[in-house]
Scaffold this motif. Structure first.
Motif, PDB file in Angstrom:
ATOM      1  N   GLU A 208       0.846  -1.182   0.000  1.00 45.59           N
ATOM      2  CA  GLU A 208       0.000   0.000   0.000  1.00 45.59           C
ATOM      3  C   GLU A 208       0.889   1.241   0.000  1.00 45.59           C
ATOM      4  OE1 GLU A 208      -3.314  -0.014  -0.174  1.00 45.59           O
ATOM      5  OE2 GLU A 208      -3.243  -2.189  -0.322  1.00 45.59           O
ATOM      6  N   ALA A 209       0.370   2.356  -0.518  1.00 50.23           N
ATOM      7  CA  ALA A 209       1.177   3.573  -0.634  1.00 50.23           C
ATOM      8  C   ALA A 209       1.261   4.281   0.714  1.00 50.23           C
ATOM      9  CB  ALA A 209       0.565   4.496  -1.679  1.00 50.23           C
ATOM     10  N   ARG A 210       1.630   3.522   1.747  1.00 48.93           N
ATOM     11  CA  ARG A 210       1.659   4.074   3.102  1.00 48.93           C
ATOM     12  C   ARG A 210       2.906   4.892   3.365  1.00 48.93           C
ATOM     13  NH1 ARG A 210       2.205  -1.888   5.784  1.00 48.93           N
ATOM     14  NH2 ARG A 210       4.260  -2.416   4.981  1.00 48.93           N
ATOM     15  N   GLN A 211       3.922   4.792   2.467  1.00 47.66           N
ATOM     16  CA  GLN A 211       5.139   5.552   2.680  1.00 47.66           C
ATOM     17  C   GLN A 211       5.031   6.976   2.165  1.00 47.66           C
ATOM     18  OE1 GLN A 211       4.592   3.220   0.363  1.00 47.66           O
ATOM     19  NE2 GLN A 211       6.264   3.022  -1.076  1.00 47.66           N
ATOM     20  N   LEU A 212       3.897   7.340   1.599  1.00 51.70           N
ATOM     21  CA  LEU A 212       3.710   8.701   1.119  1.00 51.70           C
ATOM     22  C   LEU A 212       3.629   9.673   2.291  1.00 51.70           C
ATOM     23  CD1 LEU A 212       1.062   8.087  -1.672  1.00 51.70           C
ATOM     24  CD2 LEU A 212       3.483   8.581  -1.988  1.00 51.70           C
ATOM     25  N   PRO A 213       4.073  10.904   2.092  1.00 54.14           N
ATOM     26  CA  PRO A 213       3.992  11.904   3.164  1.00 54.14           C
ATOM     27  C   PRO A 213       2.561  12.081   3.667  1.00 54.14           C
ATOM     28  CG  PRO A 213       5.367  12.692   1.370  1.00 54.14           C
ATOM     29  CD  PRO A 213       4.715  11.431   0.880  1.00 54.14           C
ATOM     30  N   ASP A 214       2.432  12.281   4.957  1.00 54.93           N
ATOM     31  CA  ASP A 214       1.114  12.434   5.569  1.00 54.93           C
ATOM     32  C   ASP A 214       0.676  13.887   5.456  1.00 54.93           C
ATOM     33  OD1 ASP A 214      -1.207  11.923   6.896  1.00 54.93           O
ATOM     34  OD2 ASP A 214      -0.310  11.948   8.906  1.00 54.93           O
TER      35      ASP A 214
ATOM     36  N   PRO B  52      -2.462  16.038   3.698  1.00 48.83           N
ATOM     37  CA  PRO B  52      -3.767  15.859   3.044  1.00 48.83           C
ATOM     38  C   PRO B  52      -3.806  16.386   1.612  1.00 48.83           C
ATOM     39  CG  PRO B  52      -4.055  16.646   5.282  1.00 48.83           C
ATOM     40  CD  PRO B  52      -2.587  16.731   5.000  1.00 48.83           C
ATOM     41  N   ASP B  53      -3.270  17.579   1.384  1.00 44.76           N
ATOM     42  CA  ASP B  53      -3.288  18.135   0.038  1.00 44.76           C
ATOM     43  C   ASP B  53      -2.476  17.271  -0.924  1.00 44.76           C
ATOM     44  OD1 ASP B  53      -4.880  20.228   0.840  1.00 44.76           O
ATOM     45  OD2 ASP B  53      -3.191  21.592   1.207  1.00 44.76           O
ATOM     46  N   PHE B  54      -1.323  16.813  -0.454  1.00 50.70           N
ATOM     47  CA  PHE B  54      -0.487  15.970  -1.298  1.00 50.70           C
ATOM     48  C   PHE B  54      -1.186  14.651  -1.583  1.00 50.70           C
ATOM     49  CE2 PHE B  54       2.895  12.757  -1.812  1.00 50.70           C
ATOM     50  CZ  PHE B  54       3.529  13.290  -2.933  1.00 50.70           C
ATOM     51  N   ARG B  55      -1.830  14.064  -0.570  1.00 57.39           N
ATOM     52  CA  ARG B  55      -2.507  12.794  -0.777  1.00 57.39           C
ATOM     53  C   ARG B  55      -3.659  12.938  -1.761  1.00 57.39           C
ATOM     54  NH1 ARG B  55      -0.733   8.539   2.535  1.00 57.39           N
ATOM     55  NH2 ARG B  55      -2.145   7.359   1.201  1.00 57.39           N
ATOM     56  N   ASP B  56      -4.384  14.040  -1.701  1.00 56.62           N
ATOM     57  CA  ASP B  56      -5.455  14.275  -2.668  1.00 56.62           C
ATOM     58  C   ASP B  56      -4.890  14.361  -4.083  1.00 56.62           C
ATOM     59  OD1 ASP B  56      -7.373  14.238  -0.724  1.00 56.62           O
ATOM     60  OD2 ASP B  56      -7.528  16.432  -0.544  1.00 56.62           O
ATOM     61  N   TYR B  57      -3.760  15.044  -4.196  1.00 54.60           N
ATOM     62  CA  TYR B  57      -3.127  15.182  -5.512  1.00 54.60           C
ATOM     63  C   TYR B  57      -2.679  13.824  -6.045  1.00 54.60           C
ATOM     64  CZ  TYR B  57       0.437  16.299  -8.999  1.00 54.60           C
ATOM     65  OH  TYR B  57       1.196  16.340 -10.145  1.00 54.60           O
ATOM     66  N   VAL B  58      -1.997  13.054  -5.195  1.00 54.51           N
ATOM     67  CA  VAL B  58      -1.465  11.788  -5.699  1.00 54.51           C
ATOM     68  C   VAL B  58      -2.570  10.773  -5.973  1.00 54.51           C
ATOM     69  CG1 VAL B  58       0.807  12.079  -4.653  1.00 54.51           C
ATOM     70  CG2 VAL B  58      -0.986  10.885  -3.385  1.00 54.51           C
ATOM     71  N   ASP B  59      -3.690  10.878  -5.258  1.00 50.97           N
ATOM     72  CA  ASP B  59      -4.806   9.991  -5.583  1.00 50.97           C
ATOM     73  C   ASP B  59      -5.239  10.204  -7.027  1.00 50.97           C
ATOM     74  OD1 ASP B  59      -4.856   8.785  -3.138  1.00 50.97           O
ATOM     75  OD2 ASP B  59      -6.504   9.998  -2.329  1.00 50.97           O
ATOM     76  N   ASP B  60      -5.356  11.463  -7.435  1.00 51.64           N
ATOM     77  CA  ASP B  60      -5.713  11.759  -8.819  1.00 51.64           C
ATOM     78  C   ASP B  60      -4.586  11.399  -9.775  1.00 51.64           C
ATOM     79  OD1 ASP B  60      -8.174  12.715  -8.007  1.00 51.64           O
ATOM     80  OD2 ASP B  60      -7.510  14.805  -7.880  1.00 51.64           O
ATOM     81  N   TYR B  61      -3.349  11.618  -9.329  1.00 52.09           N
ATOM     82  CA  TYR B  61      -2.204  11.300 -10.180  1.00 52.09           C
ATOM     83  C   TYR B  61      -2.122   9.792 -10.398  1.00 52.09           C
ATOM     84  CZ  TYR B  61       2.489  11.803 -12.138  1.00 52.09           C
ATOM     85  OH  TYR B  61       3.570  11.791 -12.978  1.00 52.09           O
ATOM     86  N   PHE B  62      -2.377   9.016  -9.358  1.00 59.29           N
ATOM     87  CA  PHE B  62      -2.365   7.571  -9.493  1.00 59.29           C
ATOM     88  C   PHE B  62      -3.481   7.096 -10.425  1.00 59.29           C
ATOM     89  CE2 PHE B  62      -0.303   6.852  -5.046  1.00 59.29           C
ATOM     90  CZ  PHE B  62       0.894   7.344  -5.544  1.00 59.29           C
TER      91      PHE B  62
ATOM     92  N   GLU C 284       8.540  18.017  -5.003  1.00 60.69           N
ATOM     93  CA  GLU C 284       8.721  18.600  -3.674  1.00 60.69           C
ATOM     94  C   GLU C 284       8.972  17.523  -2.622  1.00 60.69           C
ATOM     95  OE1 GLU C 284       5.266  20.912  -2.924  1.00 60.69           O
ATOM     96  OE2 GLU C 284       5.848  22.562  -4.256  1.00 60.69           O
ATOM     97  N   PHE C 285       8.465  16.314  -2.874  1.00 58.88           N
ATOM     98  CA  PHE C 285       8.639  15.229  -1.929  1.00 58.88           C
ATOM     99  C   PHE C 285       9.611  14.172  -2.452  1.00 58.88           C
ATOM    100  CE2 PHE C 285       4.558  17.129  -0.885  1.00 58.88           C
ATOM    101  CZ  PHE C 285       4.620  17.217   0.495  1.00 58.88           C
ATOM    102  N   GLY C 286      10.288  14.454  -3.545  1.00 58.33           N
ATOM    103  CA  GLY C 286      11.287  13.542  -4.072  1.00 58.33           C
ATOM    104  C   GLY C 286      10.738  12.402  -4.909  1.00 58.33           C
ATOM    105  N   PHE C 287       9.473  12.468  -5.288  1.00 57.39           N
ATOM    106  CA  PHE C 287       8.873  11.405  -6.078  1.00 57.39           C
ATOM    107  C   PHE C 287       9.002  11.698  -7.565  1.00 57.39           C
ATOM    108  CE2 PHE C 287       7.125  10.741  -1.977  1.00 57.39           C
ATOM    109  CZ  PHE C 287       6.779   9.411  -1.890  1.00 57.39           C
TER     110      PHE C 287
END
Length: 258
Positions: free
Chosen positions: A56-62, A64-74, A227-230
């Motif tokens: 699971e993508a649990r290693q992503l930074p905690d 909220p804004d970033f998680r919303d972005y990456v959900d769409d990016y994924f 910004e998060f090295g991804f």
């Protein structure tokens, strides 16, 4: 050919000459019994891991804004017809799309080097890597080692990178390739040795309608991910086109030693 072995005495001569060491495919380097890194423990303990080892993508930074972005990016990544994977700074897989899973679907289990867990570890340490990544040693291992060397030089204290460097050091042939051969190869190849965006390589796709085919590597890192090295790596499978010239050991034997 890259997948073939050479005699130990010839390897010794190459090391003594400070030429690139390619005594055996890097993918055939097995971890020592009982050796288990933190990354491997996570992979082994994750009972929800798919066959490719994708956690699971649990290693992503905690964030909220970033998680919303990456959900769409994924979601966008999943819609691509080509194998595509989002990697963290240590080549850990944050997300892989269905085409990526299909490409590596036949890979056997490994405690620390599954393609859906860490792409660098897979290339370097998984015994099945050469079954999918054609010209495995020269086209995949050396370029990935060059990328790793650059990242490790920037931050030797990074836990994930430090663990990989130790595993390289545990194998005399891979360690000699890293310390002695790789710098000469990088100087000979130039900037392309480290920066792979646009490189054309070959894979063996498990789909018999594709079989052995070429792919162009497209590496991209939008500002929000950066910004998060991804970053995202996509293997754009090519339907048609002339076969690229195969590079075997002779290519490496001419690397200058000075």
């Amino acid at each position: 050919m890259a997948e073939e072995s050479v005699a130990k005495d010839s390897v010794t001569k190459v090391v003594a000459a400070h030429a690139p060491v390619v005594g055996r495919p890097f993918a055939l380097v097995h971890e020592r019994p009982g050796q288990q890194t933190a990354a491997g423990e996570r992979a082994a303990d994750n009972t929800t891991t798919a066959r490719t080892g994708a956690p699971e993508a649990r290693q992503l930074p905690d964030d909220p804004d970033f998680r919303d972005y990456v959900d769409d990016y994924f979601a966008m990544t999943d819609a691509l017809p080509f194998p595509s994977v989002v990697l963290d700074p240590g080549w850990g897989v944050a997300h892989a799309n269905p085409a990526y899973d299909a490409l590596f679907g036949g890979i056997g289990q490994h405690p620390t080097a599954m393609p859906g867990h860490n792409f660098l570890r897979f290339v370097l340490f998984h015994p099945d890597a050469a079954s999918v990544l054609a010209e495995h040693e020269t086209a995949w291992c050396l370029p990935m080692l060059a990328q790793f060397a650059e990242a490790y030089a920037d931050d030797e204290s990074a836990p994930g990178l430090r663990d990989i460097r130790q595993e390289i050091a545990d194998d005399p042939i891979m360690d000699a390739a890293f310390r002695l051969g790789l710098p000469h190869w990088v100087r000979a190849v130039g900037d392309a040795a480290v920066h792979h965006d646009g490189a054309v390589r070959h894979v063996r796709h498990p789909d018999p309608e594709r079989g052995r085919t070429s792919c162009r590597l497209v590496s991209e890192s939008p500002r929000t991910l950066r910004e998060f090295g991804f970053r995202r790596l996509t293997l754009v499978l090519r339907e048609t086109g002339p076969a690229a010239t195969r590079r075997g050991r002779a290519h490496l034997s001419v690397v200058p030693t000075r």
